[in-house]
Design an enzyme around this catalytic site. Structure first.
Site, mmCIF file in Angstrom:
data_model
loop_
_atom_site.group_PDB
_atom_site.id
_atom_site.type_symbol
_atom_site.label_atom_id
_atom_site.label_comp_id
_atom_site.label_asym_id
_atom_site.label_seq_id
_atom_site.Cartn_x
_atom_site.Cartn_y
_atom_site.Cartn_z
ATOM 1 N N ASP A 38 -32.236 82.089 17.162
ATOM 2 C CA ASP A 38 -32.720 83.057 16.180
ATOM 3 C C ASP A 38 -32.469 84.447 16.745
ATOM 4 O O ASP A 38 -32.806 84.727 17.904
ATOM 5 C CB ASP A 38 -34.208 82.869 15.885
ATOM 6 C CG ASP A 38 -34.581 83.471 14.535
ATOM 7 O OD1 ASP A 38 -34.581 82.729 13.550
ATOM 8 O OD2 ASP A 38 -34.868 84.684 14.483
ATOM 9 N N ASP A 75 -26.565 86.646 18.032
ATOM 10 C CA ASP A 75 -26.212 86.846 16.630
ATOM 11 C C ASP A 75 -25.022 85.954 16.275
ATOM 12 O O ASP A 75 -23.914 86.178 16.768
ATOM 13 C CB ASP A 75 -25.867 88.320 16.421
ATOM 14 C CG ASP A 75 -25.450 88.652 14.995
ATOM 15 O OD1 ASP A 75 -25.460 87.753 14.141
ATOM 16 O OD2 ASP A 75 -25.105 89.834 14.752
ATOM 17 N N ASN A 102 -28.091 77.473 9.626
ATOM 18 C CA ASN A 102 -29.150 77.853 8.698
ATOM 19 C C ASN A 102 -29.353 79.364 8.614
ATOM 20 O O ASN A 102 -29.896 79.849 7.631
ATOM 21 C CB ASN A 102 -30.465 77.182 9.123
ATOM 22 C CG ASN A 102 -31.666 77.722 8.379
ATOM 23 O OD1 ASN A 102 -31.886 77.417 7.213
ATOM 24 N ND2 ASN A 102 -32.455 78.557 9.044
ATOM 25 N N TYR A 174 -24.984 86.869 -2.099
ATOM 26 C CA TYR A 174 -25.563 85.612 -1.615
ATOM 27 C C TYR A 174 -24.888 84.411 -2.284
ATOM 28 O O TYR A 174 -24.527 83.434 -1.612
ATOM 29 C CB TYR A 174 -27.059 85.630 -1.896
ATOM 30 C CG TYR A 174 -27.847 84.457 -1.375
ATOM 31 C CD1 TYR A 174 -28.063 84.278 -0.012
ATOM 32 C CD2 TYR A 174 -28.415 83.535 -2.260
ATOM 33 C CE1 TYR A 174 -28.811 83.213 0.467
ATOM 34 C CE2 TYR A 174 -29.168 82.472 -1.783
ATOM 35 C CZ TYR A 174 -29.361 82.312 -0.426
ATOM 36 O OH TYR A 174 -30.101 81.255 0.037
ATOM 37 N N LYS A 178 -22.693 81.573 -0.340
ATOM 38 C CA LYS A 178 -23.098 80.168 -0.378
ATOM 39 C C LYS A 178 -22.022 79.298 -1.013
ATOM 40 O O LYS A 178 -21.863 78.123 -0.636
ATOM 41 C CB LYS A 178 -24.423 80.029 -1.121
ATOM 42 C CG LYS A 178 -25.610 80.644 -0.380
ATOM 43 C CD LYS A 178 -25.745 80.110 1.037
ATOM 44 C CE LYS A 178 -27.046 80.508 1.692
ATOM 45 N NZ LYS A 178 -27.152 79.990 3.075
ATOM 46 N N THR A 208 -40.169 80.771 2.219
ATOM 47 C CA THR A 208 -40.048 81.300 3.572
ATOM 48 C C THR A 208 -40.201 82.811 3.526
ATOM 49 O O THR A 208 -40.307 83.417 2.461
ATOM 50 C CB THR A 208 -38.670 80.956 4.184
ATOM 51 O OG1 THR A 208 -37.649 81.674 3.460
ATOM 52 C CG2 THR A 208 -38.384 79.459 4.104
#
Length: 313
Positions: A38, A75, A102, A174, A178, A208
């Site tokens: 992360d 990163d 993810n 986005y 995707k 989230t």
């Protein structure tokens, strides 16, 4: 009886919170040693003392439960840092077996208002981030397979979105990223199949930190049961796709949320028209396509908005 992922190692990107955290915990519960990635360094708490970052916290949580985990705070949208992430797993655990991509960000805006930086940032983290880690994991598996003279164990689970399937007017960056991830997944599945590697993509729906505005109007259950949008609904599918049991599952796209998994069928040709000479003329196309689209439902596009209505039961 051994756990399904006993003896395997995994990387989960964006695993400090939300879906990634639930996935990392599930893979560890199933026996895998996990690199928890992360982006971000440790910060300072209210007393000025150094506090562990999200990746360190999840890795510690896994170790406290008897599992094996370490943190990586690089990163993944950076090519070199993605290389270092894969090398870390190989160095520490002897090899890499499972890659779960993810990590992602949101920069929502209508296409006529979107800034170049908002487009670039989302494509960089989601699509380039998926490519970067896949590139180095794929090279690792190819080299191992050639050295062994036979297929090896490799699993890639990528993260797409219903925003790509159904269209999302306020998320052109986005949705494009995707959709690109699905193309990357199917290409990777074909390229790496002979080495023993599978590649699949999931479209998760979960509450989230990244999606808190998206699902702000969706109430949580008042009975104290598990929220249908809890990330814990997503993690078991990732654990399954990472396991030996899913050896025949590759190049697939699955929607998952709220105790439901849906397998998305590949696109099929709806109609075909042939020219009467070497190539079409404008008038010929108008005569063929005009009536066809005149009979189609108004507003119907390639987008599959019906996936948004999927639910358990």
């Amino acid at each position: 009886m051994p756990l399904p992922l006993q003896g395997l190692s995994a990387i989960v990107t964006g695993a400090g919170r939300g879906i990634g955290r639930a996935e990392a915990l599930e893979l560890a519960r199933l026996g895998a040693a996990v690199v928890v990635n992360d982006y971000g360094r440790p910060g300072r708490d209210g007393t000025g003392e150094t506090s562990a970052g999200p990746a360190d916290q999840v890795a510690a949580e896994i170790r406290d439960s008897g599992g094996t985990a370490l943190a990586h705070t690089g990163d993944v949208s950076d090519f070199q840092q993605a290389r270092e992430l894969v090398e870390l797993a190989v160095t520490e655990f002897g090899r890499l077996d499972v890659l779960v991509n993810n990590a992602g960000i949101l920069r929502d805006r209508m296409v006529f208002s979107m800034a170049e930086e908002e487009w670039d940032a989302v494509l960089r983290v989601h699509l380039k981030g998926h490519f970067n880690t896949t590139r180095f994991a794929a090279a690792h598996w190819r080299e191992r397979s050639k050295r062994a003279g036979e297929p090896v164990y490799g699993r890639i689970i990528n993260t797409s979105s219903e925003a790509f399937l159904a269209g999302s007017a306020g998320q052109p960056n986005y949705a494009a990223a995707k959709g690109g991830i699905v193309g990357l997944t199917t290409s990777t599945a074909l390229a790496l199949g002979k080495y023993g590697v599978t590649a699949n993509a999931i479209c998760p729906r979960a509450r989230t930190r990244m999606t808190e505005d998206v699902f702000a109007g969706v109430e949580q259950p008042s009975t104290g049961g598990l929220d249908p949008l809890a990330p814990e609904h997503v993690a078991p599918l990732v654990g399954y796709l990472a396991s030996p049991a899913a050896a025949r599952v590759t190049g697939q796209l699955l929607v998952v949320h709220g105790g439901m998994v849906a397998v998305v069928e590949r696109p099929r040709v709806a109609a075909k028209f042939d020219s009467e000479q070497d190539t079409f003329t404008y008038d010929e196309l108008d005569a063929a396509l005009g009536p066809y689209y005149a009979d189609r439902p108004t507003g119907e596009t390639f987008a599959a908005a019906e996936v948004l209505g999927l639910k358990r039961g």
